[in-house]
Design an enzyme around this catalytic site. Structure first.
Site, PDB file in Angstrom:
ATOM      1  CD  GLU A  87      -1.588  -2.365   1.727  1.00 35.90           C
ATOM      2  OE1 GLU A  87      -0.375  -2.527   2.015  1.00 35.90           O
ATOM      3  OE2 GLU A  87      -2.437  -3.263   1.859  1.00 35.90           O
ATOM      4  NE  ARG A 109       2.664 -11.340   0.471  1.00 28.73           N
ATOM      5  CZ  ARG A 109       2.523 -10.050   0.163  1.00 28.73           C
ATOM      6  NH1 ARG A 109       3.113  -9.566  -0.901  1.00 28.73           N
ATOM      7  NH2 ARG A 109       1.813  -9.242   0.917  1.00 28.73           N
ATOM      8  CG  LEU A 138      10.935  -7.541   3.040  1.00 24.55           C
ATOM      9  CD1 LEU A 138      10.515  -6.906   4.355  1.00 24.55           C
ATOM     10  CD2 LEU A 138       9.738  -8.135   2.331  1.00 24.55           C
ATOM     11  CD  GLU A 171      17.183  -6.904  -3.087  1.00 27.74           C
ATOM     12  OE1 GLU A 171      18.262  -6.471  -3.511  1.00 27.74           O
ATOM     13  OE2 GLU A 171      17.047  -8.032  -2.563  1.00 27.74           O
ATOM     14  CG  ASN A 208       0.760  -5.606  -8.339  1.00 31.22           C
ATOM     15  OD1 ASN A 208       0.177  -5.688  -9.407  1.00 31.22           O
ATOM     16  ND2 ASN A 208       1.507  -4.578  -8.001  1.00 31.22           N
ATOM     17  CB  SER A 261       0.896  -4.317 -12.433  1.00 28.15           C
ATOM     18  OG  SER A 261       1.353  -3.818 -11.196  1.00 28.15           O
ATOM     19  CD  GLU A 262       5.944  -4.489  -7.953  1.00 28.65           C
ATOM     20  OE1 GLU A 262       6.855  -3.729  -7.612  1.00 28.65           O
ATOM     21  OE2 GLU A 262       5.467  -5.367  -7.208  1.00 28.65           O
TER      22      GLU A 262
END
EC number: 2.4.99.12
Length: 460
Positions: free
Chosen positions: A66, A279, A319, A321, A346, A348-349
């Site tokens: 977020e 994660r 985290l 990267e 997500n 999209s990346e």
């Protein structure tokens, strides 16, 4: 409205009554390393930085994801209003560790206050925000009601509410409370039309609901330092003679599926390297340790070890990267959807990096990311490949590794879909914020500038 106020008063009394327990819980989390050792009092509304003079907008995000979608909006706001002060709050320690070193220096970063009357009151009295921009699903009664009482305008960007939360809020007991809370916003920008319908069903005023596009499409590369860039380039060189694929955003239990697929691929492609990105960093360390005990040759990212000729699994336990890591692989399998009840992640990346994208469907849809999958497929049917399970995933990966034309077509489709869907989103959000939230701030900023100039002239 009256029943909503009654429900809120009950919530406020309960949150006040359990405040001592919440403080004890925060101390326990600090002891376990889940809260910042020095800055944990910020969670109780106690500031650690000065409040600069002039108008201030508070952007609040829970975690790193977020926070990342807020950054392009914040930067655009600062370009349009250079005199604006921006306060950004996050909740998780992992988000703080990544963002504290990478945010522009003019953004004030704090931990968010817990939703107790005392913490919220202390926070608002000190920072005195002129506007509050909440990201995604941060609907806390004390925060929203106290902000409204203080005349602070509020916006909810990339607004979403999960199916579980929707069912909870739409019940006869909580519907009056959520309806009251949503009526206090000046703008709700849902991340999809489906989400917009949910907010309308929760009785949000229709005129404040305006669709602008999903901000997850415009997450920026907030950059690595020189050492980090060299490390990525070095890893790219080590992988240059390998067949590479990545499984990202993997939850507990999903790694077993990935490792099973890896074993099958190794039999057909001995030169393969599987990159696993869980994660949570600790999960990565656990996976690496388990694999080493089983005799696998594993490299753990935090240890910066070089890949040996026999290395075929690379586990990431860092985290911030992921965007750079996607550039190392032509194929990305996105986790968070392998097992029932998961909501996906997500995509999209990976599309922005030009990866061929695969997701596994364990049920009807991929949670609140289903709209993103659908949008990309509608833009270009080859952009996202959805498979039904482990066997289909294995077959699809084999097809991609053995058919260069197919692989390049899917990579190109993902990039094209991303470019089409990501255009103008930040500009759309700015237009909405400018109309619903910031129009009043311009006059305040002009007044502040005139006052400061007058005082300067008098002093001279």
């Amino acid at each position: 409205m009256k029943s909503g106020l009654v429900a809120y008063k009950i919530y406020r009394a309960l949150s006040h009554g359990i405040s001592p327990l919440i403080q004890l819980h925060l101390r326990w989390r600090r002891f376990r390393g889940l809260e910042h050792l020095q800055r944990w009092p910020e969670r109780l509304g106690q500031p650690s930085q000065p409040r600069r003079p002039g108008p201030l907008v508070w952007f609040h995000a829970v975690s790193l994801g977020e926070g990342m979608i807020a950054i392009p909006v914040i930067k655009h706001c600062l370009q349009r209003m250079p005199q604006l002060n921006v306060l950004m709050t996050i909740t998780t320690l992992s988000a703080f560790e990544v963002l504290s070193n990478r945010l522009p220096s003019e953004i004030i970063l704090q931990f968010s206050p817990v939703d107790t009357p005392a913490s919220i009151s202390s926070f608002l009295q000190y920072w005195k925000p002129n506007a509050i921009v909440l990201m995604e699903s941060e609907l806390w009664p004390n925060l929203i009601m106290d902000a409204s009482k203080n005349g602070i305008t509020m916006a909810l960007l990339n607004a979403r509410i999960s199916e579980k939360s929707f069912n909870l809020w739409s019940g006869s007991v909580l519907l009056p409370l959520i309806s009251l809370m949503l009526s206090k916003f000046s703008l709700i920008a849902p991340l999809s039309t489906e989400q917009g319908v949910r907010f309308q069903l929760l009785q949000a005023p229709p005129y404040i609901i305006n669709y602008s596009g999903d901000l997850k499409y415009v997450i920026e590369d907030i950059g690595l330092n020189e050492s980090g860039r060299k490390n990525i380039d070095n890893l790219r060189h080590q992988l240059s003679q390998k067949q590479v694929w990545m499984a990202s955003s993997i939850h507990r239990g999903e790694e077993e599926i990935i490792l099973g697929v890896h074993t099958v691929l190794m039999q057909l492609q001995p030169n393969i390297v599987t990159i696993i990105v869980p994660r949570h960093p600790q999960q990565g360390r656990e996976i690496a340790k388990k694999l080493e005990l089983e005799g696998h040759n594993v490299v753990l990212r935090s240890q910066h070890g070089r890949l040996k000729p026999e290395t075929n699994i690379y586990v990431v336990d860092t985290l911030g990267e992921l965007r750079q890591l996607y550039t190392l692989t032509p194929i990305a399998v996105i986790g968070g959807s392998f097992l029932p009840g998961m909501s996906g992640h997500n995509i999209s990346e990976a599309a922005a990096a030009g990866c061929a994208i695969l997701t596994v469907i364990s049920g009807r849809h991929v949670g609140h990311f289903s709209h993103m999958v659908l949008e990309m497929q509608q833009s270009n049917p080859l952009s996202v490949l959805q498979v039904s399970g482990k066997l289909e995933l294995e077959k699809s990966l084999i097809d991609l590794f053995t058919n260069t034309t197919l692989l390049e077509a899917r990579r190109r489709a993902a990039t094209e879909a991303f470019c089409m869907l990501s255009s103008n989103i930040v500009a759309n959000v700015w237009s909405l914020l400018n109309f619903h939230i910031f129009s009043g701030l311009f006059s305040e900023m002009k007044l502040h500038n005139i006052t400061a100039k007058t005082m300067s002239n008098e002093a001279s």
